[in-house]
Design an enzyme around this catalytic site. Structure first.
Site, short mmCIF file in Angstrom:
data_model
loop_
_atom_site.label_atom_id
_atom_site.label_comp_id
_atom_site.label_asym_id
_atom_site.label_seq_id
_atom_site.Cartn_x
_atom_site.Cartn_y
_atom_site.Cartn_z
N ARG A 254 0.86 -1.19 0.00
CA ARG A 254 0.00 0.00 0.00
C ARG A 254 0.89 1.23 0.00
O ARG A 254 1.50 1.56 1.00
CB ARG A 254 -0.91 -0.02 1.23
CG ARG A 254 -1.58 1.32 1.51
CD ARG A 254 -2.65 1.24 2.59
NE ARG A 254 -2.23 0.69 3.85
CZ ARG A 254 -1.63 1.38 4.83
NH1 ARG A 254 -1.32 2.65 4.66
NH2 ARG A 254 -1.33 0.80 5.98
N HIS A 258 -3.70 4.22 4.82
CA HIS A 258 -4.73 3.19 4.97
C HIS A 258 -6.08 3.75 4.51
O HIS A 258 -6.81 3.12 3.74
CB HIS A 258 -4.82 2.74 6.42
CG HIS A 258 -5.96 1.83 6.71
ND1 HIS A 258 -6.03 0.54 6.25
CD2 HIS A 258 -7.11 2.05 7.40
CE1 HIS A 258 -7.15 -0.02 6.64
NE2 HIS A 258 -7.83 0.88 7.34
N TYR A 267 4.07 5.69 11.33
CA TYR A 267 4.41 4.31 11.68
C TYR A 267 5.29 3.59 10.66
O TYR A 267 5.63 2.43 10.87
CB TYR A 267 3.14 3.49 11.94
CG TYR A 267 2.11 3.51 10.82
CD1 TYR A 267 2.24 2.68 9.72
CD2 TYR A 267 1.01 4.35 10.89
CE1 TYR A 267 1.30 2.69 8.70
CE2 TYR A 267 0.06 4.37 9.86
CZ TYR A 267 0.21 3.54 8.79
OH TYR A 267 -0.73 3.56 7.77
#
Length: 356
Positions: A254, A258, A267
């Site tokens: 990805r 998200h 993160y």
């Protein structure tokens, strides 16, 4: 000690070179279609992120980086096969023939991707927002089709995070016990929101989880549209031949957030993203087309212009389809309405003075 994950099955290397021994028998026009769908999906994805920032659509799950996985899997399906996508699978809907306008209308809260007026022809189901709930559904539909003697299979798409849900294990176990014609298609994009794959499971791969349920697991390069297509086609053929289910792990990434409410910089490292961008699925397909089929710069410009125009047209058309009747939200909750649902409907629809 951690077990080293095996290499993935691949046809197209990151530089676009091809392993001719593993390449599926696809014509130039078929590969062009695979590329066209990926370009359209990428163009739409970029526009959808902008539309969310403008407040014109709700929360959006970007798909950049996963175009080959979604397009390759959906392209392998026959018209009569069943498809159960998840919330990021916008390209899968495009590959299944849904209009881009309908995808936008859904994202604007005005529709649900599919026309339910003729349930007998329903083959591509609405996206599942709760994680992994579509897996048992796909198993059940495939099992029912098998009982009826239909020549079809069901494919269910999900992410690596879904493999930690009970629905994943229940669906896999049921499919294995009853040999249902189901293809489990995991898009392992390395991150379930902020949780990395290595914190999702101690297994070396997701594909190997199939062994616990008595069927085969296959690991493919999810950024290689030809490898994905080939693996899914073979799995569907096996399912229809009575050989039972298969699990395919498409290893992809990805590239973006998200969802549009997420900040992935909190993160994961920029270096990781940069390394995966070198394996970009859209660029890899284009390089293959250039090297093997003589794809020209002029054809590339025409395609990009077409995709831009198509997205602009779809946004304009979707903007005109507004004014969803509040009564519609009660239409498809149950096959037959319940007393409680009827009372709720009366409160909302028949008593307009109630603040909504």
């Amino acid at each position: 000690m951690a077990i080293q994950a095996p290499d993935v099955n691949r046809v197209l290397a990151p530089d676009g070179t091809v392993d001719e021994r593993a390449a599926p028998d696809l014509s130039r026009s078929a590969v062009e279609e695979l590329y066209r769908l990926q370009v359209l999906a990428r163009t739409f994805d970029e526009k959808a992120v902008t539309l969310h920032r403008q407040g014109r659509i709700g929360t959006y799950a970007p798909l950049a980086g996963q175009e080959a996985a979604q397009v390759g899997a959906a392209y392998a399906l026959a018209d009569e096969d069943y498809c159960f996508p998840t919330y990021r699978d916008h390209a899968m809907y495009l590959a299944r023939g849904l209009d881009l306008e309908d995808v936008l209308v859904y994202l604007n809260g005005e529709g649900n991707y599919v026309d339910r007026e003729d349930p007998e022809t329903l083959r591509t189901f609405p996206p599942a927002i709760p994680i992994a709930t579509q897996l048992p559904h796909a198993v059940g539909v495939g099992m029912a089709a098998d009982y009826r003697g239909d020549d079809c299979a069901s494919l269910v798409s999900f992410g690596d995070g879904a493999t930690s849900e009970g629905d994943f294990h229940e669906g896999m176990n049921f499919a294995g016990v009853f040999d249902t014609p189901t293809v489990f298609f995991c898009q392992n994009n390395q991150w379930a929101i902020s949780v990395p794959r290595e914190r999702q499971t101690a297994s070396a791969t997701i594909a190997q989880k199939a062994q616990a349920y008595g069927f085969e697991g296959i690991r493919v390069d999810g950024n290689d549209v030809l490898a994905v297509y080939d693996a899914v086609r073979d799995a569907l053929d096996a399912a229809k031949a009575g050989e039972g289910p298969r699990l395919i792990e498409a290893v992809t990434y990805r590239q973006g957030a998200h969802t549009t409410t997420d900040d992935p910089s909190k993160y994961r490292d920029d270096e990781e993203v940069a390394e995966w961008r070198k394996k970009d699925p859209v660029e890899r397909t284009r390089e293959f087309l250039e090297d093997v089929h003589g794809w020209t710069d002029e054809e590339e410009r025409d395609l990009r212009e077409w995709a831009d125009e198509r997205v602009v047209e779809a946004v304009a058309a979707a903007g005109e389809r507004t004014g969803l009747d509040v009564d519609d939200i009660f239409e498809h909750v149950y096959a037959t309405s319940t007393p409680r649902l009827g009372r709720q409907r009366e409160q909302v629809v028949d008593e307009p003075e109630i603040e909504r």
